[in-house]
Design an enzyme around this catalytic site. Structure first.
Site, PDB file in Angstrom:
ATOM      1  N   HIS A  37      -1.056  -2.846  -8.063  1.00 58.65           N
ATOM      2  CA  HIS A  37       0.206  -2.204  -7.674  1.00 58.65           C
ATOM      3  C   HIS A  37       0.435  -0.941  -8.510  1.00 58.65           C
ATOM      4  CE1 HIS A  37       1.215  -6.571  -6.626  1.00 58.65           C
ATOM      5  NE2 HIS A  37       1.337  -5.951  -5.468  1.00 58.65           N
ATOM      6  N   GLY A 147      -2.577  -0.277  -0.184  1.00 58.99           N
ATOM      7  CA  GLY A 147      -3.886  -0.553  -0.770  1.00 58.99           C
ATOM      8  C   GLY A 147      -4.924  -0.918   0.278  1.00 58.99           C
ATOM      9  N   LYS A 149      -7.092  -2.974  -0.246  1.00 62.73           N
ATOM     10  CA  LYS A 149      -7.342  -4.414  -0.364  1.00 62.73           C
ATOM     11  C   LYS A 149      -6.903  -5.113   0.924  1.00 62.73           C
ATOM     12  CE  LYS A 149      -6.145  -8.595  -2.451  1.00 62.73           C
ATOM     13  NZ  LYS A 149      -4.902  -9.033  -1.854  1.00 62.73           N
TER      14      LYS A 149
HETATM   15  P1  AMP Z   1       1.437  -7.119  -2.044  1.00 62.56           P
HETATM   16  O1  AMP Z   1       2.475  -7.112  -3.128  1.00 62.56           O
HETATM   17  O2  AMP Z   1       0.291  -8.036  -2.314  1.00 62.56           O
HETATM   18  O3  AMP Z   1       2.037  -7.253  -0.671  1.00 62.56           O
HETATM   19  O4  AMP Z   1       0.775  -5.683  -2.065  1.00 62.56           O
HETATM   20  C1  AMP Z   1       1.558  -4.513  -2.033  1.00 62.56           C
HETATM   21  C2  AMP Z   1       0.638  -3.329  -1.874  1.00 62.56           C
HETATM   22  O5  AMP Z   1      -0.288  -3.305  -2.960  1.00 62.56           O
HETATM   23  C3  AMP Z   1      -0.211  -3.379  -0.603  1.00 62.56           C
HETATM   24  O6  AMP Z   1      -0.334  -2.067  -0.083  1.00 62.56           O
HETATM   25  C4  AMP Z   1      -1.529  -3.910  -1.096  1.00 62.56           C
HETATM   26  O7  AMP Z   1      -2.623  -3.504  -0.305  1.00 62.56           O
HETATM   27  C5  AMP Z   1      -1.602  -3.254  -2.460  1.00 62.56           C
HETATM   28  N1  AMP Z   1      -2.507  -4.000  -3.337  1.00 62.56           N
HETATM   29  C6  AMP Z   1      -2.425  -5.310  -3.668  1.00 62.56           C
HETATM   30  N2  AMP Z   1      -3.465  -5.647  -4.462  1.00 62.56           N
HETATM   31  C7  AMP Z   1      -4.202  -4.520  -4.608  1.00 62.56           C
HETATM   32  C8  AMP Z   1      -5.412  -4.218  -5.297  1.00 62.56           C
HETATM   33  N3  AMP Z   1      -6.070  -5.138  -5.983  1.00 62.56           N
HETATM   34  N4  AMP Z   1      -5.874  -2.956  -5.242  1.00 62.56           N
HETATM   35  C9  AMP Z   1      -5.218  -2.002  -4.527  1.00 62.56           C
HETATM   36  N5  AMP Z   1      -4.075  -2.230  -3.862  1.00 62.56           N
HETATM   37  C10 AMP Z   1      -3.583  -3.468  -3.895  1.00 62.56           C
END
Ligand code: AMP
Length: 285
Positions: A37, A147, A149
């Site tokens: 993040h 991301g 990911k």
């Molecule tokens: P989340 O809180 O898991 O919903 O993720 C929020 C944002 O962070 C989304 O755009 C995800 O793709 C990005 N994200 C989560 N983990 C990673 C990671 N390891 N590398 C890059 N972006 C990430």
């Protein structure tokens, strides 16, 4: 750093930013923040003078049997991390702010959302699109960072933004990983030490598939079998899917198909541990 809990507070922040001629970038998250993040916040900072991070565990993207109740939450820790990395504001709405009783609209994405995670999690991307569209319009941000990911999510959101003329620049961010290759994820916290030791096999499996393709393998099932052999070593995980798909279409190639041009392909994988479903993806070449 401003802590914004109401949509009107967020709107006032946006208005102030735009009055001052500042571009505003949004980083939507579900909290339990980690270095992945933070890398998105750093990228947002490069394209905008003001950065707002939203933290909202969106119930409409979880099915009834999924892990909404055990999704990790750490509001105090998240605020400290965001202060340290120089975010200007955090938007922390509660569920009634986002979904008042009168709420009744959903966005239904098309084919990009039907395979991979969309096949395992029906309705998931509809919930994602709905909340992301709301966050984009509530914040009226100039750019938003997502991301790689969640590669399918990124593509579904890009499509939605184009289709609905949402007038925001979508910026992709590379995947942040631990040293052993495991993609950083809030859900990694839910892994036991034994599961955590096996979790990097997901990334290793994707690399085994890429290696097979690099060595000239063109039969889809044989390339995927190279990944399955690696995942067989992760006894605590079950495979949700392993797939090769065109990066812009996301329809998995059939097991019986022959790879034509590996340069256009990405390799996608998802595994389930008892308390965490993990996903990852890499380019095929
Ligand atoms: P989340 O809180 O898991 O919903 O993720 C929020 C944002 O962070 C989304 O755009 C995800 O793709 C990005 N994200 C989560 N983990 C990673 C990671 N390891 N590398 C890059 N972006 C990430």
């Amino acid at each position: 750093m401003l802590i914004l809990r109401e949509v009107s507070w967020l709107r006032a922040f946006t208005e102030d930013s735009h009055d001052k001629g500042h571009r505003l970038a949004l980083v939507p998250t579900m909290g339990a923040l980690h270095e992945g993040h933070m890398s998105l916040v750093t990228l947002a900072r490069q394209v905008a003078q003001r950065v707002v991070v939203s933290i909202f565990v969106n119930p409409t993207q979880f099915a009834a049997h999924e892990d909404l109740s055990r999704y990790p939450r750490d509001e105090g820790g998240d605020i400290e991390k965001l202060k340290a990395c120089g975010a200007d504001a955090v938007f922390l709405p509660d569920v009634h702010t986002m979904y008042p009783p009168s709420f009744q609209t959903r966005i239904e994405p098309g084919a990009l959302a039907h395979h991979l995670c969309g096949a395992s999690r029906p309705g998931h991307f509809s919930g994602v699109c709905t909340v992301v569209a709301m966050l984009l319009r509530m914040s009226r941000c100039d750019a938003a960072v997502f991301g790689e990911k969640d590669f399918q999510q990124l593509q579904v959101i890009r499509r939605m933004v184009q289709d609905l003329y949402l007038d925001v620049k979508i910026i992709p961010a590379p995947i942040a990983r631990d040293n052993d290759g495991l993609a950083k994820s809030s859900r990694n916290q839910n892994l036991s030490p034994q599961e955590r030791a096996q979790a990097p096999k997901l990334n290793a499996a994707l690399h085994a598939i890429a290696q097979a393709i690099g060595e000239g393998e063109r039969q889809v099932h044989r390339a995927l079998n190279a990944g399955r052999a690696v995942l067989a070593q992760a006894s605590l995980a079950s495979i949700d899917y392993l797939a090769l798909a065109h990066a812009n279409v996301l329809t998995p190639l059939d097991e019986g198909a022959v790879i034509d041009d590996p340069n256009t392909l990405r390799i996608f994988g998802a595994v389930r541990f008892p308390n965490a479903r993990l996903i990852d993806n890499i380019p095929a070449v």
